[in-house]
Design a protein around this motif. Structure first.
Motif, short mmCIF file in Angstrom:
data_model
loop_
_atom_site.label_atom_id
_atom_site.label_comp_id
_atom_site.label_asym_id
_atom_site.label_seq_id
_atom_site.Cartn_x
_atom_site.Cartn_y
_atom_site.Cartn_z
N GLY A 252 17.47 -36.70 -7.12
CA GLY A 252 16.85 -37.79 -7.86
C GLY A 252 17.54 -38.19 -9.14
O GLY A 252 17.38 -39.30 -9.61
N MET A 253 18.32 -37.27 -9.73
CA MET A 253 19.03 -37.59 -10.97
C MET A 253 20.43 -37.01 -10.88
O MET A 253 20.60 -35.81 -10.72
CB MET A 253 18.29 -37.02 -12.18
N ASN A 254 21.44 -37.86 -11.01
CA ASN A 254 22.82 -37.43 -10.85
C ASN A 254 23.65 -37.79 -12.08
O ASN A 254 23.53 -38.90 -12.60
CB ASN A 254 23.46 -38.08 -9.62
N LEU A 255 24.48 -36.85 -12.51
CA LEU A 255 25.38 -37.12 -13.63
C LEU A 255 26.63 -37.86 -13.17
O LEU A 255 27.34 -38.44 -13.98
CB LEU A 255 25.79 -35.79 -14.29
N PHE A 256 26.89 -37.82 -11.86
CA PHE A 256 28.04 -38.52 -11.29
C PHE A 256 27.54 -39.41 -10.15
O PHE A 256 26.64 -39.02 -9.41
CB PHE A 256 29.08 -37.54 -10.73
#
Length: 466
Positions: A252-256
């Motif tokens: 649900g949350m990606n840094l890339f």
């Protein structure tokens, strides 16, 4: 009536360390809690909240921010762990206190805090408010047992060697311990972080591990003598395990930002079990010499390969490598790892053995070729090969470099249908089934989550009706 219901619904604050490998399992845990009728607020840093690529699957979770002291650039702005860690502790404690007060004032009091083991000061903040707390470990029980023994002076450093014997663990060579322990003094700030996880842990009400009981039952049994241990994993999106959370296929949350289209369309055209998937996660850095050895091993193996090379690492690739291997290989800056690992064309996973990657491969039945780099990865690799039997380790030479011939030989062992490859594949399927069973309704991990929620509801009923 609406206000009454709001007050009775348990509200849990989830606070991961601001890194991809810590956010993913704790966010997935949060989604599981929401499915059981709990209101969840995820806390991240101001900088990270501006950097995340969000997915609709996390929409049921509120996101709140605190300051780590580096609102414009996070860890990169700090420049080193020596600067970042103490500043985060100081500024973060004040900022987290303010957030909890604000939530109380707006009618959403916190009934429990689940904090990352890397952030033990969050427990001290919770104690100020009388909030029950759970420490969430994103690394294995075995690894954390080692850190515990170091923190209590039960494992003296530097280690005399050659082997270490700890309760509930197999005999470990010194080189198979977490690198922060076996290479004592290598990264002092990170050493302090992992050891300090146990500085106040006796004050936590629960201890959560992102594993399932069968995976490390001996050390879980030993730890349970001292703490309220709950195994609540593997916390990976529901589509790949029990499917109870609908179309939950991404953390649900990606840094890339993953190159999803390119990866999946390329894989779709490849035969079953024919592709080596290589990825070293979001943090590991390969030396240029090691990068070259790996590159030529992938080329020399003559198998198809999908290799994740982060943008900051691309300059280490040999000249013209991408062009010269375009018929067999695809190099991307980031991938949708779960979708990739679950694709039938994948034959093995060449991995640094970060614990999330290990759990994902194990849960999807993918054999692993282990090339650990640092921190917990050497211990994870030991378990992958010798305890769980779901992969093999590619051993480095005296310079610490894993040579192309070694990598190629390991690839052949895994992908050619020899006796060793067959046994590893058989074990991988066994563990895949056990992982699925653990999170299925009534499984060991699911039961632990139900018990946690029941405790929250019980305490809530007391506070409402007193």
């Amino acid at each position: 009536m609406g206000e009454e219901n709001k007050a009775r619904k348990p509200h849990v604050l989830i606070f991961p360390y601001p890194g991809q490998g810590h956010i993913n399992p704790m966010l997935q845990f949060a989604k599981r809690l929401v499915s059981k009728g709990v209101k969840v607020t995820l806390v991240t840093t101001i900088f990270l909240s501006k950097s995340l690529f969000s997915d609709p699957s996390a929409a049921s979770i509120d996101l709140r921010t605190i300051s780590d002291g580096f609102d414009e650039g996070g860890y990169g702005q700090a420049g080193s762990a020596d600067v970042y860690v103490p500043t985060f502790r100081s500024v973060g404690s004040t900022s987290l206190t303010s957030l909890i007060k604000k939530l109380v004032d707006t009618g959403y009091p916190i009934h429990a805090l689940v904090y990352d083991g890397f952030l033990p000061w969050a427990l001290d903040v919770a104690k100020q408010f009388g909030i029950p707390s759970a420490v969430f470990f994103t690394q294995s029980c075995a690894v954390n047992s080692v850190y515990y023994h170091v923190s209590r002076g039960l494992l003296q450093l530097p280690l005399p060697g050659p082997n270490v014997y700890l309760p509930g663990l197999p005999s470990l060579q010194v080189s198979e311990l977490p690198s922060l322990v076996c290479l004592y003094g290598s990264y002092p700030a990170w050493f302090d972080v992992v050891v300090d996880q146990f500085s106040n842990v006796d004050g936590a009400d629960w201890m959560f591990f992102n594993i399932f009981y069968e995976l490390e039952k001996e050390v879980v049994h030993w730890m349970s003598k001292f703490w309220k241990v709950m195994t609540i994993g593997p916390t990976i999106p529901s589509v790949y395990l029990d499917r109870r959370l609908g179309n939950d296929k991404d953390y649900g949350m990606n840094l890339f930002k993953p190159n999803t289209g390119a990866c999946m369309s390329w894989l779709n055209g490849k035969p079953k079990g024919s592709v080596i998937y290589a990825s070293f996660g979001s943090f590991a850095l390969l030396e240029a010499e090691q990068m070259a050895e790996l590159a030529w091993a992938l080329k020399g193996s003559n198998y198809y390969f999908l290799w994740v090379v982060r943008e900051t690492e691309e300059a280490k690739l040999p000249n013209n490598f991408i062009e010269e291997t375009s018929e067999k290989g695809l190099v991307v800056t980031w991938s949708p790892q779960l979708e990739v690992l679950s694709h039938e064309s994948i034959g093995c996973f060449l991995t640094h053995c970060g614990f999330n990657s290990v759990l994902e491969a194990l849960s999807l039945g993918v054999p692993m070729l282990a090339m650990p780099q640092w921190t917990d990865q050497g211990t994870n690799a030991k378990y992958v090969e010798d305890v769980w039997g779901i992969g093999i380790r590619a051993r480095p030479d005296e310079k610490g470099i894993v040579r192309r011939t070694v990598i190629e030989q390991c690839i052949k062992e895994l992908l050619i249908e020899g006796e060793k490859g067959k046994e590893i594949t058989k074990n991988a399927i066994k563990w895949k089934n056990l992982a699925k069973r653990a999170v299925d309704e009534g499984g060991s991990s699911d039961k632990n989550m139900d018990e946690f929620v029941a405790n929250l509801l019980s305490d809530l009923r007391v506070s409402v009706f007193e």
